[in-house]
Design an enzyme around this catalytic site. Sequence first.
Site, mmCIF file in Angstrom:
data_model
loop_
_atom_site.group_PDB
_atom_site.id
_atom_site.type_symbol
_atom_site.label_atom_id
_atom_site.label_comp_id
_atom_site.label_asym_id
_atom_site.label_seq_id
_atom_site.Cartn_x
_atom_site.Cartn_y
_atom_site.Cartn_z
ATOM 1 N N HIS A 131 -2.856 -3.828 6.912
ATOM 2 C CA HIS A 131 -1.973 -4.969 6.634
ATOM 3 C C HIS A 131 -2.098 -6.038 7.725
ATOM 4 O O HIS A 131 -2.116 -7.236 7.432
ATOM 5 C CB HIS A 131 -0.519 -4.505 6.534
ATOM 6 C CG HIS A 131 -0.204 -3.842 5.235
ATOM 7 N ND1 HIS A 131 -0.398 -4.444 4.008
ATOM 8 C CD2 HIS A 131 0.301 -2.614 4.961
ATOM 9 C CE1 HIS A 131 -0.035 -3.631 3.046
ATOM 10 N NE2 HIS A 131 0.399 -2.511 3.589
ATOM 11 N N GLU B 116 5.320 -6.597 0.937
ATOM 12 C CA GLU B 116 5.453 -6.087 -0.428
ATOM 13 C C GLU B 116 6.869 -6.169 -1.002
ATOM 14 O O GLU B 116 7.152 -5.558 -2.031
ATOM 15 C CB GLU B 116 4.956 -4.635 -0.490
ATOM 16 C CG GLU B 116 3.472 -4.496 -0.132
ATOM 17 C CD GLU B 116 2.958 -3.083 -0.290
ATOM 18 O OE1 GLU B 116 3.746 -2.208 -0.695
ATOM 19 O OE2 GLU B 116 1.772 -2.854 -0.012
ATOM 20 N N HIS C 231 6.433 -4.066 6.342
ATOM 21 C CA HIS C 231 5.705 -3.608 5.161
ATOM 22 C C HIS C 231 6.444 -3.972 3.890
ATOM 23 O O HIS C 231 5.874 -4.550 2.959
ATOM 24 C CB HIS C 231 5.496 -2.088 5.229
ATOM 25 C CG HIS C 231 4.628 -1.560 4.131
ATOM 26 N ND1 HIS C 231 5.115 -1.285 2.864
ATOM 27 C CD2 HIS C 231 3.311 -1.269 4.102
ATOM 28 C CE1 HIS C 231 4.112 -0.837 2.104
ATOM 29 N NE2 HIS C 231 3.018 -0.826 2.826
ATOM 30 N N ILE D 90 9.203 3.176 10.609
ATOM 31 C CA ILE D 90 10.062 2.086 11.070
ATOM 32 C C ILE D 90 11.430 2.152 10.391
ATOM 33 O O ILE D 90 12.459 1.934 11.026
ATOM 34 C CB ILE D 90 9.410 0.711 10.800
ATOM 35 C CG1 ILE D 90 7.988 0.659 11.394
ATOM 36 C CG2 ILE D 90 10.277 -0.414 11.369
ATOM 37 C CD1 ILE D 90 7.937 0.919 12.890
ATOM 38 N N GLU E 74 8.935 7.079 2.314
ATOM 39 C CA GLU E 74 8.103 8.015 3.077
ATOM 40 C C GLU E 74 8.981 8.971 3.886
ATOM 41 O O GLU E 74 8.713 10.172 3.961
ATOM 42 C CB GLU E 74 7.175 7.246 4.021
ATOM 43 C CG GLU E 74 6.151 6.370 3.335
ATOM 44 C CD GLU E 74 4.958 7.159 2.817
ATOM 45 O OE1 GLU E 74 4.731 8.273 3.323
ATOM 46 O OE2 GLU E 74 4.279 6.660 1.913
#
Length: 260
Positions: free
Chosen positions: A206, A171, A140, A80, A85
Amino acid sequence: MLVVSFGTSYAQTRTKTIAACEKRIAAAYPDYQVKRAFTSEMIINKLKARDKIEIDNPEQALNKLYRAGYQEIIVQPLHIINGSEFHDLARAVNNYQHKFRKIKLGQALLTTTNDYFELAEIIKNKINLAPGEAAILMGHGSEHPANSVYSAFDYVLKDKIAANYHVATVEAYPALTDVLPKLKFSAKQKISKVKLIPLMLVAGDHVQNDMAGEGPDSWINIVQQNGFEVECYLTGLGEYEAVQKKYLAKVAALITETVE
């Protein structure tokens, strides 16, 4: 063509999201071999131990493509944001620059300003809000500087769509606790119902647990405890045909660039 995602251990959402994006890309480019890689070693190890499914990480996948003699590689992430990552993936791709004639890395879903506008319109078309309703999109969150994407997208939603769309993360900032006061003291309308929507590729752990789980810390329970009726959408962004087409457009841009 290597399609890379964080991955998920939930088979049903994996089929509806990751596999659906891969199939759309493969259908558009039948001359290319489409391969899969996950960036999460935790997911890779879990699938191998539990389901006997073996999935490569990006470096393993690129090494196999090199050993098989491929010369033109398109690497498209299904992430996204261009966070940690993505940058790990970029380093892996850079390590293989000298081994292929051409290797190109695509962009995450939210990269350009136009990406923000287009995804906001997709969300608007998917999530209908009646008077007295608000939407909270669950991202996220990351310690990476790219976490600012979530706040920027929150601004775009409010500016281009409506003030009762909000973004919160699991998070990082903004958190759910940062959004709830805005619902309680909405200046324009009294909010009575909240729709919780994944701002994630897949409806994995999640979404199933942090958003819609039975635990006291799940978003559905926290929002209900604050006096709102709640509806959870258990649909990852990868299920949206319009989002799949956005990833396809990013692949098309890479291929056009490669051809030129």
